[in-house]
Write a protein that holds these residues in place. Structure first.
Motif, PDB file in Angstrom:
ATOM      1  N   THR A 259       0.845  -1.196   0.000  1.00  0.00           N
ATOM      2  CA  THR A 259       0.000   0.000   0.000  1.00  0.00           C
ATOM      3  C   THR A 259       0.878   1.243   0.000  1.00  0.00           C
ATOM      4  N   ILE A 260       0.574   2.184  -0.887  1.00  0.00           N
ATOM      5  CA  ILE A 260       1.268   3.467  -0.933  1.00  0.00           C
ATOM      6  C   ILE A 260       0.212   4.573  -0.910  1.00  0.00           C
ATOM      7  N   SER A 261       0.592   5.781  -0.489  1.00  0.00           N
ATOM      8  CA  SER A 261      -0.388   6.860  -0.346  1.00  0.00           C
ATOM      9  C   SER A 261       0.166   8.166  -0.906  1.00  0.00           C
ATOM     10  N   TYR A 262      -0.772   9.067  -1.272  1.00  0.00           N
ATOM     11  CA  TYR A 262      -0.443  10.386  -1.801  1.00  0.00           C
ATOM     12  C   TYR A 262      -1.350  11.415  -1.124  1.00  0.00           C
ATOM     13  N   LYS A 263      -0.792  12.569  -0.770  1.00  0.00           N
ATOM     14  CA  LYS A 263      -1.558  13.693  -0.264  1.00  0.00           C
ATOM     15  C   LYS A 263      -1.982  14.554  -1.448  1.00  0.00           C
ATOM     16  N   MET A 264      -3.320  14.757  -1.614  1.00  0.00           N
ATOM     17  CA  MET A 264      -3.832  15.453  -2.786  1.00  0.00           C
ATOM     18  C   MET A 264      -4.834  16.519  -2.361  1.00  0.00           C
ATOM     19  N   ILE A 265      -5.140  17.437  -3.297  1.00  0.00           N
ATOM     20  CA  ILE A 265      -6.112  18.500  -3.047  1.00  0.00           C
ATOM     21  C   ILE A 265      -6.803  18.826  -4.365  1.00  0.00           C
ATOM     22  N   THR A 266      -8.096  19.194  -4.271  1.00  0.00           N
ATOM     23  CA  THR A 266      -8.855  19.593  -5.454  1.00  0.00           C
ATOM     24  C   THR A 266      -9.097  21.098  -5.423  1.00  0.00           C
ATOM     25  N   ASP A 267      -9.381  21.660  -6.590  1.00  0.00           N
ATOM     26  CA  ASP A 267      -9.618  23.093  -6.700  1.00  0.00           C
ATOM     27  C   ASP A 267     -10.970  23.441  -6.069  1.00  0.00           C
ATOM     28  N   ALA A 268     -11.001  24.503  -5.275  1.00  0.00           N
ATOM     29  CA  ALA A 268     -12.220  24.879  -4.561  1.00  0.00           C
ATOM     30  C   ALA A 268     -13.322  25.363  -5.502  1.00  0.00           C
ATOM     31  N   THR A 269     -12.960  25.811  -6.712  1.00  0.00           N
ATOM     32  CA  THR A 269     -13.958  26.367  -7.629  1.00  0.00           C
ATOM     33  C   THR A 269     -14.463  25.367  -8.652  1.00  0.00           C
ATOM     34  N   MET A 270     -13.992  24.153  -8.617  1.00  0.00           N
ATOM     35  CA  MET A 270     -14.388  23.192  -9.648  1.00  0.00           C
ATOM     36  C   MET A 270     -15.855  22.796  -9.497  1.00  0.00           C
ATOM     37  N   GLU A 271     -16.473  22.516 -10.625  1.00  0.00           N
ATOM     38  CA  GLU A 271     -17.852  22.072 -10.617  1.00  0.00           C
ATOM     39  C   GLU A 271     -17.935  20.657 -10.052  1.00  0.00           C
ATOM     40  N   PRO A 272     -19.051  20.321  -9.421  1.00  0.00           N
ATOM     41  CA  PRO A 272     -19.204  18.947  -8.939  1.00  0.00           C
ATOM     42  C   PRO A 272     -19.078  17.951 -10.087  1.00  0.00           C
ATOM     43  N   GLY A 273     -18.369  16.880  -9.866  1.00  0.00           N
ATOM     44  CA  GLY A 273     -18.119  15.883 -10.903  1.00  0.00           C
ATOM     45  C   GLY A 273     -17.128  14.854 -10.411  1.00  0.00           C
ATOM     46  N   SER A 274     -16.133  14.536 -11.235  1.00  0.00           N
ATOM     47  CA  SER A 274     -15.132  13.545 -10.851  1.00  0.00           C
ATOM     48  C   SER A 274     -13.781  13.926 -11.430  1.00  0.00           C
ATOM     49  N   VAL A 275     -12.739  13.446 -10.786  1.00  0.00           N
ATOM     50  CA  VAL A 275     -11.357  13.641 -11.231  1.00  0.00           C
ATOM     51  C   VAL A 275     -10.823  12.292 -11.687  1.00  0.00           C
ATOM     52  N   ASN A 276     -10.297  12.225 -12.898  1.00  0.00           N
ATOM     53  CA  ASN A 276      -9.757  10.989 -13.462  1.00  0.00           C
ATOM     54  C   ASN A 276      -8.240  11.010 -13.390  1.00  0.00           C
ATOM     55  N   ILE A 277      -7.666   9.951 -12.820  1.00  0.00           N
ATOM     56  CA  ILE A 277      -6.218   9.823 -12.640  1.00  0.00           C
ATOM     57  C   ILE A 277      -5.778   8.492 -13.221  1.00  0.00           C
ATOM     58  N   THR A 278      -4.630   8.463 -13.887  1.00  0.00           N
ATOM     59  CA  THR A 278      -4.053   7.226 -14.426  1.00  0.00           C
ATOM     60  C   THR A 278      -2.851   6.831 -13.592  1.00  0.00           C
ATOM     61  N   VAL A 279      -2.867   5.592 -13.093  1.00  0.00           N
ATOM     62  CA  VAL A 279      -1.753   5.042 -12.309  1.00  0.00           C
ATOM     63  C   VAL A 279      -0.886   4.205 -13.247  1.00  0.00           C
ATOM     64  N   GLN A 280       0.401   4.533 -13.322  1.00  0.00           N
ATOM     65  CA  GLN A 280       1.353   3.817 -14.175  1.00  0.00           C
ATOM     66  C   GLN A 280       2.251   2.937 -13.310  1.00  0.00           C
ATOM     67  N   LEU A 281       2.357   1.640 -13.674  1.00  0.00           N
ATOM     68  CA  LEU A 281       3.130   0.659 -12.919  1.00  0.00           C
ATOM     69  C   LEU A 281       4.220   0.089 -13.814  1.00  0.00           C
ATOM     70  N   THR A 282       5.478   0.196 -13.384  1.00  0.00           N
ATOM     71  CA  THR A 282       6.599  -0.325 -14.159  1.00  0.00           C
ATOM     72  C   THR A 282       7.539  -1.095 -13.235  1.00  0.00           C
ATOM     73  N   SER A 283       8.376  -1.952 -13.831  1.00  0.00           N
ATOM     74  CA  SER A 283       9.394  -2.696 -13.087  1.00  0.00           C
ATOM     75  C   SER A 283      10.536  -3.019 -14.031  1.00  0.00           C
ATOM     76  N   LYS A 284      11.641  -3.494 -13.460  1.00  0.00           N
ATOM     77  CA  LYS A 284      12.840  -3.779 -14.238  1.00  0.00           C
ATOM     78  C   LYS A 284      12.657  -5.006 -15.121  1.00  0.00           C
ATOM     79  N   ASN A 285      11.975  -6.037 -14.619  1.00  0.00           N
ATOM     80  CA  ASN A 285      11.886  -7.299 -15.349  1.00  0.00           C
ATOM     81  C   ASN A 285      10.459  -7.727 -15.654  1.00  0.00           C
ATOM     82  N   GLY A 286       9.475  -6.863 -15.411  1.00  0.00           N
ATOM     83  CA  GLY A 286       8.090  -7.232 -15.675  1.00  0.00           C
ATOM     84  C   GLY A 286       7.450  -6.335 -16.714  1.00  0.00           C
ATOM     85  N   GLU A 287       6.199  -6.646 -17.013  1.00  0.00           N
ATOM     86  CA  GLU A 287       5.459  -5.870 -17.990  1.00  0.00           C
ATOM     87  C   GLU A 287       4.919  -4.590 -17.342  1.00  0.00           C
ATOM     88  N   ALA A 288       4.926  -3.505 -18.102  1.00  0.00           N
ATOM     89  CA  ALA A 288       4.341  -2.254 -17.624  1.00  0.00           C
ATOM     90  C   ALA A 288       2.819  -2.358 -17.678  1.00  0.00           C
TER      91      ALA A 288
END
Length: 475
Positions: A259-288
């Motif tokens: 488990t890993i964690s990130y401290k994040m914040i959203t803009d106070a003026t944004m319209e109600p909706g959703s935020v889309n984030i892409t998580v990229q996973l890489t390693s030396k000997n495995g598939e990305a």
């Protein structure tokens, strides 16, 4: 001269006669103890050639020595290794030795083993047992070869070579082949789950995004695992509150969770909706791998009851009116609004009205009729129930009170019903204002009171509206 020739011829004949005598004699070999012994090879396996006899005696058919069993003992370990000693016991059959009236002796004749001769022990069942003690294994072949030699007896000595395989020798043990390495199966990595502290996050506030990483099965570790976050290029609604967008995880074994964690914040003026984030996973000997995640974002809820207008005093039996004003100062709509009044000493409690949806930045009001069931005080409250932008049911409440007084009783005969007056009383009544005059006065007073009430309400409403505008300017 002639006599010299005759002497030479005579000497030659004598020499020839002597050679003939020696050629017909048996061959003698020096054995142990300095004695001479005659050895006759009977099976042709030793490579030795029997000495010819001038008058050969027919030899009975010979048989090879049959090894029945053998045993290897000693203080060596699991296997007999070069340089180690052992005691080798060998039991052979007696078919070859039958009728020879002789003992048997064994002599080692291989360079792979060295040791003393062994005298055979004739056993009760007619077999012979050789015990070679302190035999040194020199390495090389594991074939133990020795010659069986007859001793004593009436017949010439004979020799039979015997050999057998000693499987206890270390060099005879086939090494266990190294196991063939299994083909390498590198596990895959993925985002198994993620959390952000609830069902949604509120715009303008920090939150913690936790990613749960998981590796599938395999037979090797993933090395130098890295996790990175990518935001949409056209979005400025979300950012990191602290830290880096790339996190080094290191080595992950198959079927491991991290488990890993990130401290994040959203803009106070944004319209109600959703935020889309892409998580990229890489390693030396495995598939990305990539994993998209979506985080719902809502605006702070700012739905308020701004004013409740209720009569301060009411007469018993009189019907009053209650007005409730509400406003949605947030940026998300309020849905399925319902208004209801409850309280003590209400003649008509449980009144409810469905008002529907209230858009962002909208003000509205709702009115109820109020009547008392008895003299005294009405203690009540207004309840607004609604669904917020998160789909949660919420309520707002505002209390109100009203004093209920008894209806006044008038003693003036002029206010009495003329139909109830005694006709004989007409002569005694002094002259004064007629009945219709009193009626006009009552109507006039009621009109003045109504005007005053309307004016007061308008002033209160104007005052509240001014307060709301000031609050909006402050925001």
């Amino acid at each position: 001269m002639k006599q010299m020739k005759n002497k030479i011829i005579s000497l030659s004949l004598a020499l020839a006669l002597a050679l003939g005598v020696f050629a017909g004699a048996p061959v003698y070999a020096e054995g142990e103890g300095g004695t001479t012994e005659t050895i006759t090879v009977t099976n042709g396996n030793s490579g030795a050639t029997p000495t010819p006899s001038p008058d050969p005696t027919p030899t009975p058919d010979s048989k090879n020595v049959l090894v029945i069993n053998y045993d290897v003992g000693g203080s060596f370990g699991a296997h007999l290794r070069p340089g180690e000693k052992a005691n080798i016991s060998i039991t052979v059959s007696d078919e070859w030795a039958q009728g020879k009236n002789a003992g048997l002796r064994g002599r080692i004749n291989t360079s792979s083993f060295s040791g003393k001769d062994a005298i055979a022990e004739k056993r009760g069942d007619g077999t012979y047992k050789f015990v070679f003690t302190d035999v040194t294994y020199n390495g090389g072949s594991n074939e133990f070869s020795f010659d069986v030699i007859t001793e004593g007896g009436d017949e010439p000595r004979e020799l039979v070579p015997v050999s057998l395989t000693i499987i206890q020798c270390a060099e005879a043990i086939e090494p266990t082949p190294a196991p063939t390495p299994a083909p390498q199966e590198v596990p895959k990595i993925m985002v198994k789950d993620f959390t952000f502290g609830g069902n949604s996050v509120e715009a303008g506030k920090e939150f913690t995004l936790e990613l749960t990483l998981f590796t599938t099965s395999g037979n090797t570790n993933l090395e130098d695992v890295m996790v990175g976050l990518t935001f949409p290029t056209d979005s400025k609604n979300v950012s990191l509150a602290s830290g880096s967008m790339n996190t080094y995880v290191g080595v992950m074994a198959p079927n491991e969770t991290r488990t890993i964690s990130y401290k994040m914040i959203t803009d106070a003026t944004m319209e109600p909706g959703s935020v889309n984030i892409t998580v990229q996973l890489t390693s030396k000997n495995g598939e990305a791998a990539t994993s998209p995640i979506s985080i719902p974002v809502t605006q702070p809820e700012r739905f308020e009851i701004t004013n409740v207008e209720a009569p301060e005093t009411m007469m018993m039996g009189e019907e009053g009116y209650l007005s409730v004003t509400f406003v949605n100062k947030g940026k998300s709509a309020i849905n399925n609004l319902t208004a209801e009044i409850q309280g003590e000493n209400l003649a008509n409690p449980g009144q409810s009205q469905f008002l529907g949806n209230v858009a962002a930045g909208t003000e509205n009001s709702v009115d109820f009729s109020v009547m008392a069931s008895a003299e005294g005080v009405i203690n009540g409250k207004v309840i607004l129930s609604y669904e917020n932008a998160k789909g949660e049911v919420a309520t707002l409440e505002k209390e109100f009170s009203c004093t209920v007084e008894a209806m006044p009783v008038y003693d003036d005969p002029g206010m009495m019903d003329p139909g109830m007056m005694d006709p004989t009383m007409g002569d005694d009544v002094s002259t004064g204002m007629p009945i219709w005059g009193w009626a006009l006065i009552v109507v006039g007073v009621g009109a003045v009171v109504a005007v005053v009430v309307v004016v007061i309400r308008k002033k209160k409403a104007a005052k509240k509206l001014a307060q709301l505008e000031e609050e909006d300017e402050d925001i």
